[in-house]
Design a protein around this motif. Structure first.
Motif, PDB file in Angstrom:
ATOM      1  N   ILE A   1     105.062   3.308 -38.052  1.00 42.18           N
ATOM      2  CA  ILE A   1     106.356   2.654 -37.778  1.00 42.18           C
ATOM      3  C   ILE A   1     106.700   1.564 -38.802  1.00 42.18           C
ATOM      4  O   ILE A   1     107.830   1.077 -38.830  1.00 42.18           O
TER       5      ILE A   1
ATOM      6  N   PHE B   1     114.531  -5.284 -33.345  1.00 40.93           N
ATOM      7  CA  PHE B   1     113.696  -4.773 -32.247  1.00 40.93           C
ATOM      8  C   PHE B   1     113.188  -5.916 -31.375  1.00 40.93           C
ATOM      9  O   PHE B   1     113.152  -5.812 -30.157  1.00 40.93           O
TER      10      PHE B   1
ATOM     11  N   PRO C   1     114.504  -5.469 -27.511  1.00 41.40           N
ATOM     12  CA  PRO C   1     113.482  -4.426 -27.367  1.00 41.40           C
ATOM     13  C   PRO C   1     113.873  -3.339 -26.366  1.00 41.40           C
ATOM     14  O   PRO C   1     113.326  -2.251 -26.382  1.00 41.40           O
TER      15      PRO C   1
ATOM     16  N   GLU D   1     115.796  -0.461 -24.103  1.00 41.62           N
ATOM     17  CA  GLU D   1     116.524   0.765 -24.435  1.00 41.62           C
ATOM     18  C   GLU D   1     117.893   0.768 -23.739  1.00 41.62           C
ATOM     19  O   GLU D   1     118.381   1.815 -23.343  1.00 41.62           O
TER      20      GLU D   1
ATOM     21  N   HIS E   1     103.124  -7.609 -23.043  1.00 43.90           N
ATOM     22  CA  HIS E   1     104.367  -7.097 -23.637  1.00 43.90           C
ATOM     23  C   HIS E   1     104.159  -6.412 -24.991  1.00 43.90           C
ATOM     24  O   HIS E   1     104.915  -6.651 -25.941  1.00 43.90           O
TER      25      HIS E   1
ATOM     26  N   ILE F   1     100.446  -6.166 -29.628  1.00 40.05           N
ATOM     27  CA  ILE F   1      99.174  -5.637 -30.116  1.00 40.05           C
ATOM     28  C   ILE F   1      98.730  -6.440 -31.338  1.00 40.05           C
ATOM     29  O   ILE F   1      97.577  -6.830 -31.443  1.00 40.05           O
ATOM     30  N   ASP F   2      99.655  -6.693 -32.231  1.00 35.62           N
ATOM     31  CA  ASP F   2      99.351  -7.480 -33.433  1.00 35.62           C
ATOM     32  C   ASP F   2      99.679  -8.954 -33.192  1.00 35.62           C
ATOM     33  O   ASP F   2     100.544  -9.276 -32.380  1.00 35.62           O
TER      34      ASP F   2
ATOM     35  N   GLN G   1     106.841  -3.252 -22.966  1.00 32.91           N
ATOM     36  CA  GLN G   1     108.095  -3.808 -23.494  1.00 32.91           C
ATOM     37  C   GLN G   1     107.923  -5.088 -24.297  1.00 32.91           C
ATOM     38  O   GLN G   1     107.337  -6.053 -23.818  1.00 32.91           O
ATOM     39  N   GLY G   2     108.466  -5.106 -25.494  1.00 30.95           N
ATOM     40  CA  GLY G   2     108.438  -6.355 -26.237  1.00 30.95           C
ATOM     41  C   GLY G   2     108.234  -6.198 -27.732  1.00 30.95           C
ATOM     42  O   GLY G   2     108.617  -7.078 -28.491  1.00 30.95           O
TER      43      GLY G   2
ATOM     44  N   PRO H   1     108.103  -3.023 -31.122  1.00 33.05           N
ATOM     45  CA  PRO H   1     108.444  -1.619 -31.421  1.00 33.05           C
ATOM     46  C   PRO H   1     107.362  -0.625 -31.005  1.00 33.05           C
ATOM     47  O   PRO H   1     107.660   0.550 -30.838  1.00 33.05           O
ATOM     48  N   TYR H   2     106.130  -1.089 -30.830  1.00 32.41           N
ATOM     49  CA  TYR H   2     105.101  -0.160 -30.360  1.00 32.41           C
ATOM     50  C   TYR H   2     105.548   0.504 -29.062  1.00 32.41           C
ATOM     51  O   TYR H   2     105.248   1.659 -28.814  1.00 32.41           O
TER      52      TYR H   2
ATOM     53  N   ASN I   1     108.720   0.978 -28.092  1.00 34.15           N
ATOM     54  CA  ASN I   1     109.849   1.873 -28.330  1.00 34.15           C
ATOM     55  C   ASN I   1     109.394   3.205 -28.932  1.00 34.15           C
ATOM     56  O   ASN I   1     109.968   4.240 -28.661  1.00 34.15           O
ATOM     57  N   TYR I   2     108.369   3.137 -29.747  1.00 34.78           N
ATOM     58  CA  TYR I   2     107.887   4.354 -30.403  1.00 34.78           C
ATOM     59  C   TYR I   2     106.877   5.126 -29.550  1.00 34.78           C
ATOM     60  O   TYR I   2     106.888   6.350 -29.551  1.00 34.78           O
ATOM     61  N   PHE I   3     106.012   4.409 -28.884  1.00 30.18           N
ATOM     62  CA  PHE I   3     104.884   5.091 -28.226  1.00 30.18           C
ATOM     63  C   PHE I   3     104.854   4.869 -26.716  1.00 30.18           C
ATOM     64  O   PHE I   3     103.863   5.187 -26.065  1.00 30.18           O
TER      65      PHE I   3
ATOM     66  N   HIS J   1     108.409  -5.079 -15.845  1.00 31.19           N
ATOM     67  CA  HIS J   1     108.744  -4.362 -17.085  1.00 31.19           C
ATOM     68  C   HIS J   1     108.047  -3.010 -17.211  1.00 31.19           C
ATOM     69  O   HIS J   1     108.423  -2.222 -18.068  1.00 31.19           O
TER      70      HIS J   1
ATOM     71  N   ALA K   1      99.352 -12.026 -25.296  1.00 28.75           N
ATOM     72  CA  ALA K   1      97.946 -12.237 -25.674  1.00 28.75           C
ATOM     73  C   ALA K   1      97.804 -13.495 -26.526  1.00 28.75           C
ATOM     74  O   ALA K   1      96.977 -13.575 -27.422  1.00 28.75           O
TER      75      ALA K   1
END
Lengths: 252, 309
Positions: free
Chosen positions: A55, A129, A133, A135, B50, B53-54, B96-97, B99-100, B102-104, B126, B283
Motif C-alpha cells: 500500500i 486516509f 478513514p 468508508e 485502531h 500497526i506502525d 479502523q484508523g 489505511p491497513y 481500508n486495504y485489508f 468500530h 498502541a
C-alpha cells in the motif's frame, strides 16, 4: 438442628473461600510505547512488511500542497470548513450530472468524523486516509426547516461543527442567529442537506435526521471525493490556501 | 521512559474478606496450596489500537515516532520472557484508523494480534464499521476468543463466534473474563449492527462476575469493557459500573482513549477494591498490572484487590 445448619453454613463459607487463590500484592506500571519501550519487533515486522509495501506506493502519492496546517477547531476551522465545502460542491455537481433538478442548500460534517489534521506542505493520500478513514459516502436528505433548526441547536450545544451554506451565531450554547442563502430559516420550508451516510442514519445523536422527506445515496466515497477535489484544485490553482470565513461565530 | 510511566510500587494488601481474621490457617486444606510459593500473573492490555500497526510518522504533530503494534510486540515479548504467566488482553476498537484497515479490513489486525499472542479481546463500536460480514471475515483469523457478554449476536451471522465469557488458566491461576460493549444505537449505523441486541451492561456484569467467581471459582475476574472511562452525563461507564460490582477485580477499559498513569482504584459494592485501567489508544501505551497470588495459605484470607496504589 439449628447448630447443625449453622455449622454447615460456616463450612460452606470456608470452603468457598478456600477455593480461591488470593492476591497478596499488586504492582502497576502503565507503559508508554515509545523508542524507550523497545525496538520494533522483528518477527511482527516481517509479518507486516508485505502488507505495508503493497500500500505504500498509493499512500505516498501527492494530492496537493497546503499553505497552512489544516486543523479542526470550534466554532469553525479551516479543516471543518474545507471538508463541508467539498461535500456541498460535490453534491451540487452530482445533482447537475444526474439531472436531478436539486440545488443542495447546506452541508453538515460531524466534528468527530474528522480523525486527523492535515500538515502544512505536502498532502499525501496517507494524510487523507488519516483524516477520513471511514468508508462513508455522501448522502443527500431533504429536511424541514424545523429539523434544520434542531440541527443548529445541536451544533450550538457542541460549540460548532463542520457546516457549509449557512451562517450560525452561537451565544451561551444556544443559536443566536441562523441564515442560509441570505435568509432566515422557515419552519415549513424544505431544505436539501448534504452529509454522510453515518449521520443520515441518525448517528452521533443526530436523530433529527432519521426520517427525512427524501434521501439520495450518491455512492460517492467521501475519502475518494476529498482526494479528487484537492488534487484537481491543486493542479488548477496551485498551492491551496484555506481561510476561515466566520460561518460559525460566537456572539457575546 | 517518558510520559506517564511510574515507578514500580509494591504494596501489601491489608484488607481481608469475610471478616477474614476469624478464619485461621488450620482450617485450610493445605493440599490446595503448593507450599511456600507465590505466583505472579502479569496482565498487559491495550485498547483502541485502531489499526495503528506502525508507529506514528516522524512528522506527526502529537505522537511523532510513538506507538504502533510493531513496537508494542517487542514490549510484550520482553515481558513474556520475564514472566511466562502473561495475560494479554484488548478492550476493543481494533478496527479502523489507518489505511491497513481500508486495504485489508479487520483480517490483518486479527492475524497480527494472534501472532502477538493475545489471550482475549472484546468488540468495540468500530468493529462494526463495515458491518457484520467483515467482523465474521476477521474472526476467521483470530486464534484467541472474542468475549462480549452484552451484545447478543444469536440472530446474526456471528452467532456462536463471540463468547459471553471465557475462562483460562495461567500458572495455576484461574482467570474469568467477561466483556461489555457500548450502546450501539446512535453510535453505530443500524445497517452495520443488524440484529445484534445490545443488553444493559450492569445486570449482565453482575451475572457474569458471579458466575465466574462463584460458580466457576475463578481466582481473578476481569471485565473487558468498551463502555468508556467516565462521562459527565448520566451514561454507564467503567467508573459508574465498578462501585456496583461485587466480584470483578479489574476492568480493562477502552473507548474514551484515556491515558492513565496508573489504574484507578475504587470500592465495589462490598467495600472492597476494584481496579480500572485504560491505555490510551493507537498502541501508544500498554497497561501493565502484576498480581502476585499467595499459594502458601500462611496468611489470612485476602480479597483479590489492592491497597495503597
Amino acid at each position: 438442628m439449628r447448630r447443625l445448619f449453622f455449622s454447615f453454613v460456616v463450612i460452606l463459607l470456608l470452603f468457598s473461600c478456600n477455593r480461591h487463590l488470593f492476591v497478596r500484592e499488586v504492582n502497576t506500571q502503565n507503559i508508554s510505547i515509545d523508542s524507550n519501550a523497545g525496538q520494533l519487533d522483528s518477527l511482527l515486522e516481517s509479518w507486516v512488511k508485505p502488507y505495508r509495501d503493497s500500500i505504500e506506493h498509493d499512500m505516498n502519492t501527492l494530492v496537493a500542497i497546503s499553505a497552512t496546517p489544516l486543523v479542526k477547531d470550534k466554532p469553525e476551522s479551516k479543516l471543518t470548513n474545507l471538508v463541508s465545502d467539498i461535500l456541498l460542491s460535490t453534491a451540487t455537481s452530482y445533482c447537475l450530472e444526474q439531472n436531478l433538478n436539486i440545488q443542495p442548500d447546506i452541508a453538515y460534517v460531524n466534528y468527530g468524523g474528522l480523525r486527523a489534521s492535515i500538515p502544512q506542505g505536502e498532502i499525501t493520500v496517507q494524510h487523507v486516509f488519516e483524516l477520513m478513514p471511514f468508508e462513508n459516502e455522501i448522502v443527500l436528505i431533504k429536511i424541514s426547516g424545523e429539523t434544520f433548526i434542531l440541527m443548529a441547536d445541536k451544533i450550538a450545544i457542541r460549540g460548532g461543527e463542520g457546516v457549509a451554506g449557512m451562517k450560525l451565531g452561537i451565544r451561551n450554547g444556544k443559536v443566536s442567529s441562523l441564515i442560509t442563502g441570505g435568509k432566515a430559516i422557515e419552519q415549513k420550508t424544505l431544505y436539501w442537506l448534504v452529509t454522510n451516510d453515518y449521520i443520515a442514519n441518525g448517528g452521533d445523536q443526530m436523530n433529527m435526521f432519521s426520517n427525512p422527506a427524501e434521501r439520495i445515496n450518491t455512492g460517492l466515497k467521501i475519502r475518494d471525493v476529498l482526494i479528487q477535489n484537492l488534487s484537481n484544485r491543486y493542479k488548477r490553482d496551485g498551492i491551496i490556501d484555506i481561510k476561515e470565513d466566520g460561518r460559525i461565530f460566537n456572539e457575546q | 521512559m517518558e510520559g506517564f510511566s511510574m515507578s514500580n510500587r509494591r504494596t501489601f494488601i491489608k484488607q481481608s474478606v469475610l471478616g477474614g481474621s476469624a478464619l485461621t490457617l488450620g482450617l485450610f486444606p493445605n493440599e490446595l496450596f503448593a507450599s511456600g510459593e507465590l505466583v505472579k500473573l502479569t496482565v498487559l492490555h491495550t485498547n483502541d489500537m485502531h489499526c495503528h500497526i506502525d508507529p506514528f510518522s516522524d512528522s506527526h504533530a502529537e505522537f511523532a515516532g510513538r506507538g504502533g503494534m510493531v513496537r508494542l510486540a517487542s514490549l510484550i515479548a520482553k515481558n513474556r520472557s520475564e514472566n511466562p504467566n502473561l495475560l494479554l488482553l484488548d478492550a476493543g476498537d481494533m478496527f479502523q484508523g489507518t489505511p491497513y484497515f481500508n486495504y485489508f479490513k479487520g483480517d490483518l489486525m486479527l492475524k497480527l494480534m494472534s501472532q502477538m499472542g493475545y489471550d482475549a479481546g472484546t468488540i468495540g463500536n468500530h468493529e462494526f464499521d463495515n458491518g457484520l460480514p467483515d467482523i465474521l471475515s476477521a474472526l476467521r483469523f483470530a486464534k484467541f476468543p472474542m468475549v462480549s457478554s452484552n451484545y447478543d449476536f444469536s440472530d446474526t451471522i456471528l452467532s456462536d463466534l463471540v463468547e459471553p465469557y471465557h475462562i483460562l488458566e495461567k500458572g495455576g491461576i484461574k482467570i474469568g473474563i467477561y466483556g461489555l460493549g457500548i450502546e450501539l444505537n446512535g453510535l453505530v449505523g443500524e445497517l452495520n449492527y443488524g440484529k445484534t441486541q445490545y443488553l444493559d451492561p450492569l445486570p449482565i456484569a453482575l451475572k457474569m462476575e458471579r458466575l465466574l467467581k462463584k460458580d466457576h471459582n475463578c481466582d481473578l475476574v476481569i471485565c473487558l469493557s468498551h463502555l468508556g472511562f467516565s462521562y459527565e452525563h448520566n451514561k454507564i461507564s467503567d467508573q459508574s459500573l465498578a462501585p456496583q460490582t461485587r466480584h470483578t477485580d479489574l476492568i480493562v477499559g477502552g473507548h474514551t482513549h484515556t491515558f492513565l498513569e496508573k489504574p484507578l482504584v475504587l470500592k465495589n459494592a462490598d467495600g472492597r477494591q476494584i481496579l480500572i485501567n485504560q491505555a490510551g489508544w493507537a498502541a501508544l501505551a500498554a497497561g501493565k498490572i502484576e498480581f502476585i497470588f499467595d499459594r502458601t495459605g500462611r496468611r489470612k484470607t485476602f480479597a483479590a484487590v489492592v491497597n495503597n496504589l
